[in-house]
Design an enzyme around this catalytic site. Structure first.
Site, PDB file in Angstrom:
ATOM      1  N   LYS A 186      71.082  48.001  22.425  1.00 31.92           N
ATOM      2  CA  LYS A 186      71.241  46.842  23.315  1.00 31.92           C
ATOM      3  C   LYS A 186      71.365  45.569  22.456  1.00 31.92           C
ATOM      4  CE  LYS A 186      71.194  49.215  27.087  1.00 31.92           C
ATOM      5  NZ  LYS A 186      72.444  49.381  27.845  1.00 31.92           N
ATOM      6  N   GLN A 227      79.135  50.552  31.774  1.00 27.65           N
ATOM      7  CA  GLN A 227      80.131  49.775  31.029  1.00 27.65           C
ATOM      8  C   GLN A 227      81.317  50.659  30.660  1.00 27.65           C
ATOM      9  OE1 GLN A 227      77.967  48.120  27.734  1.00 27.65           O
ATOM     10  NE2 GLN A 227      76.949  46.580  29.012  1.00 27.65           N
ATOM     11  N   LYS A 255      74.506  39.646  37.462  1.00 27.96           N
ATOM     12  CA  LYS A 255      75.414  39.487  36.319  1.00 27.96           C
ATOM     13  C   LYS A 255      76.435  40.624  36.282  1.00 27.96           C
ATOM     14  CE  LYS A 255      73.510  39.768  32.058  1.00 27.96           C
ATOM     15  NZ  LYS A 255      74.170  40.567  31.016  1.00 27.96           N
ATOM     16  N   SER A 256      75.967  41.864  36.460  1.00 29.06           N
ATOM     17  CA  SER A 256      76.883  43.015  36.391  1.00 29.06           C
ATOM     18  C   SER A 256      77.983  42.898  37.440  1.00 29.06           C
ATOM     19  CB  SER A 256      76.119  44.320  36.648  1.00 29.06           C
ATOM     20  OG  SER A 256      75.288  44.622  35.579  1.00 29.06           O
ATOM     21  N   ASP A 308      67.531  48.205  31.594  1.00 31.94           N
ATOM     22  CA  ASP A 308      67.374  46.796  31.206  1.00 31.94           C
ATOM     23  C   ASP A 308      65.971  46.271  31.496  1.00 31.94           C
ATOM     24  OD1 ASP A 308      69.978  46.778  30.379  1.00 31.94           O
ATOM     25  OD2 ASP A 308      70.758  45.775  32.169  1.00 31.94           O
ATOM     26  N   ARG A 348      76.995  45.794  17.673  1.00 30.61           N
ATOM     27  CA  ARG A 348      76.800  46.837  18.698  1.00 30.61           C
ATOM     28  C   ARG A 348      77.948  47.836  18.701  1.00 30.61           C
ATOM     29  NH1 ARG A 348      74.894  44.137  24.164  1.00 30.61           N
ATOM     30  NH2 ARG A 348      74.551  46.325  24.664  1.00 30.61           N
TER      31      ARG A 348
HETATM   32  C1  S3P Z   1      75.654  47.141  32.461  1.00 32.70           C
HETATM   33  C2  S3P Z   1      75.343  48.424  32.128  1.00 32.70           C
HETATM   34  C3  S3P Z   1      74.207  48.799  31.272  1.00 32.70           C
HETATM   35  C4  S3P Z   1      73.221  47.659  31.136  1.00 32.70           C
HETATM   36  C5  S3P Z   1      73.903  46.353  30.879  1.00 32.70           C
HETATM   37  C6  S3P Z   1      74.816  46.016  32.043  1.00 32.70           C
HETATM   38  C7  S3P Z   1      76.846  46.889  33.267  1.00 32.70           C
HETATM   39  O1  S3P Z   1      74.682  49.129  29.984  1.00 32.70           O
HETATM   40  O2  S3P Z   1      72.303  47.932  30.106  1.00 32.70           O
HETATM   41  O3  S3P Z   1      72.968  45.312  30.726  1.00 32.70           O
HETATM   42  O4  S3P Z   1      76.972  45.801  33.878  1.00 32.70           O
HETATM   43  O5  S3P Z   1      77.713  47.758  33.307  1.00 32.70           O
HETATM   44  P1  S3P Z   1      75.296  50.596  29.685  1.00 32.70           P
HETATM   45  O6  S3P Z   1      76.559  50.718  30.420  1.00 32.70           O
HETATM   46  O7  S3P Z   1      75.506  50.629  28.196  1.00 32.70           O
HETATM   47  O8  S3P Z   1      74.261  51.573  30.126  1.00 32.70           O
END
Ligand code: S3P
Length: 441
Positions: free
Chosen positions: A339, A169, A22-23, A312, A122
């Site tokens: 989260k 993120q 997904k990321s 996660d 959030r």
């Molecule tokens: C993600 C980064 C993580 C993770 C999220 C996906 C990303 O969050 O928990 O599910 O794809 O960049 P954070 O950047 O807040 O750590």
């Protein structure tokens, strides 16, 4: 939608092809938007979160077309980005909205973002403030802290931004914004977070420098703009965060054998495998492959620098902890509180529904293990997913492992990251699954 998982003799075996990461899928779409021309993304995630990013990319001016397993993204590139003629609704996706806010700084005009009930609660100040530090014009509800958020593009200058938490993120939002800045932008994070944007930059001929501060291990990445990504072709590997549900399930059942193929196994995503090995799991790692032989686990200490690489996976590692002998302590994970739900509380909540003894800490959990496979086969319990896919899937796995009947309300949220989760659970495990009281998925 409600899922009912019935389990008597928990068992799990077979091969798993996990869903596309997904990321990486979010970033593939956004970088394709910023590259002028046609990019090819093979094996793009079909998760709802990624679909929301796809719709955003279209509103910013790209067109998407599917040819078999390939998504073609045709885009006018940074110079041709369009002011969206509607509100960008990212649904449940924290990654989509935070990366999108970074991209919106490259767009002439105003972009407005919102999301579902969970996303609107959030924190967005963590992405808004560093961009404002660089000169961006961004406004958000609650003192620039929450969605809805409005971004007026342009006006960013070069500089150095220090992030308080290691967050991919935030880093990625800043990296995208940096592409339009005249001069260098450096982002310093306390420890390296998942580097998928940098990995894709390397494919699109966007130059960047990285260094690690020897004294405190902080990580700095610098992009010198303005720069224009080139179109690219890329195949998205399988998602370790999705595979983790089945890897943990198999680890806890003596005799289980599971092979997972085609996984992204970079170190910033594989922390859960390290912890499972530390807990005594029998794992064999190959090239993008993990083979698990079930057995028994022991409690462990989880904390410090490994946390960003498994943040996660903490709900599902908590399931492993409940099934392990002894006590597991999770610390340094206060990020869990922001989260999709407050995962310190919601993880403790579903574990308690199974009678597990749990104590919550400001930054973690103390879990008393000792549940035996199938030992709760005479019991029933009910769990609320509360718009949190990872809580729903973790509770379903514990339902399989502990035995008995587990009802989980709100399981439609699973489609935000892993639409085939229940059909994979049905295929690989001995549990009987009913969705909304209907027959097997
Ligand atoms: C993600 C980064 C993580 C993770 C999220 C996906 C990303 O969050 O928990 O599910 O794809 O960049 P954070 O950047 O807040 O750590």
């Amino acid at each position: 939608m409600r899922a009912q998982i019935t389990s008597t003799e928990p068992f799990l075996s077979g091969d798993l092809q996990p869903p596309p990461d997904k990321s990486i899928s979010h970033r593939g779409l956004l970088l394709a938007l910023l590259a002028e021309g046609t990019s090819r993304l093979d094996n793009l995630s079909s998760a709802l979160d990624v679909a929301a990013t796809g719709s955003m990319v279209e509103l910013f001016g790209a067109s998407l077309e599917t040819e078999g397993s390939v998504t073609l993204v045709e885009s006018p590139g940074i110079a041709g980005l369009r002011e969206p003629d509607g509100v960008l609704d990212l649904g449940n996706s924290g990654t989509g909205v935070r990366l999108g806010i970074g991209v919106a700084t490259l767009v002439h005009g105003v972009s407005v973002f919102t999301g579902d009930d969970s996303l609107r609660r959030r924190p967005m100040g963590r992405v808004i403030s560093p961009l404002q530090e660089l000169g961006a014009s961004i406004w958000g509800r609650g003192g620039d802290g929450m969605l809805p958020v409005a971004v007026r593009g342009g006006g960013l200058r070069s500089g150095v931004v220090h992030l308080r938490v290691a967050s991919a993120q935030l880093k990625s939002a800043l990296l995208f914004a940096a592409l339009g800045v005249d001069g260098p932008v450096s982002i310093v994070e306390p420890t390296l977070s998942r580097p998928h944007t940098e990995e894709l930059f390397a494919l699109t001929e966007v130059g960047f420098d990285e260094d690690v501060e020897e004294q405190d291990g902080s990580h700095r990445v610098t992009v010198s703009g303005p720069t224009r990504p080139s179109p690219f072709s890329f195949r998205i590997p399988g998602d370790p965060s999705a595979a983790a549900f089945f890897v943990v399930a198999a680890s806890c059942v003596p005799g289980a054998v599971l092979t997972v193929e085609d996984l992204y196994l970079g170190p910033t995503r594989a922390g859960f495998l390290e912890i499972l090995a530390q807990m005594g799991a029998d794992l064999v790692l190959g090239d993008g492959q993990v083979t698990v032989q079930g057995g028994s686990l022991e409690g462990s200490e989880i904390g410090g620098r490994i946390i960003p690489s498994l943040i996660d996976e903490i709900p599902i590692l908590s399931v492993a902890a409940a099934m392990a002998d002894g006590v597991t302590t999770i610390r340094d994970a206060s990020e869990l509180r922001v989260k999709e739900t407050n995962r310190i509380e919601t993880t403790a909540g579903f574990l308690r529904a199974f009678g597990v003894e749990v104590m919550t800490l400001p930054d973690g959990l103390v879990i008393h293990g000792g549940l035996r496979p199938g030992s709760l086969r005479g019991n029933r319990r009910r769990v609320m997913a509360n718009l949190d896919h990872r809580i729903a899937m973790s509770a379903a796995v514990l339902g399989l492992l502990a035995g008995g009947v587990t009802e989980i309300d709100g399981v439609e949220t699973v489609a935000t990251s892993y639409p085939a989760f229940f059909s994979d659970l049905d295929r690989l495990s001995s549990a009987t699954i009913h969705l909304d009281g209907a027959a097997k998925p």
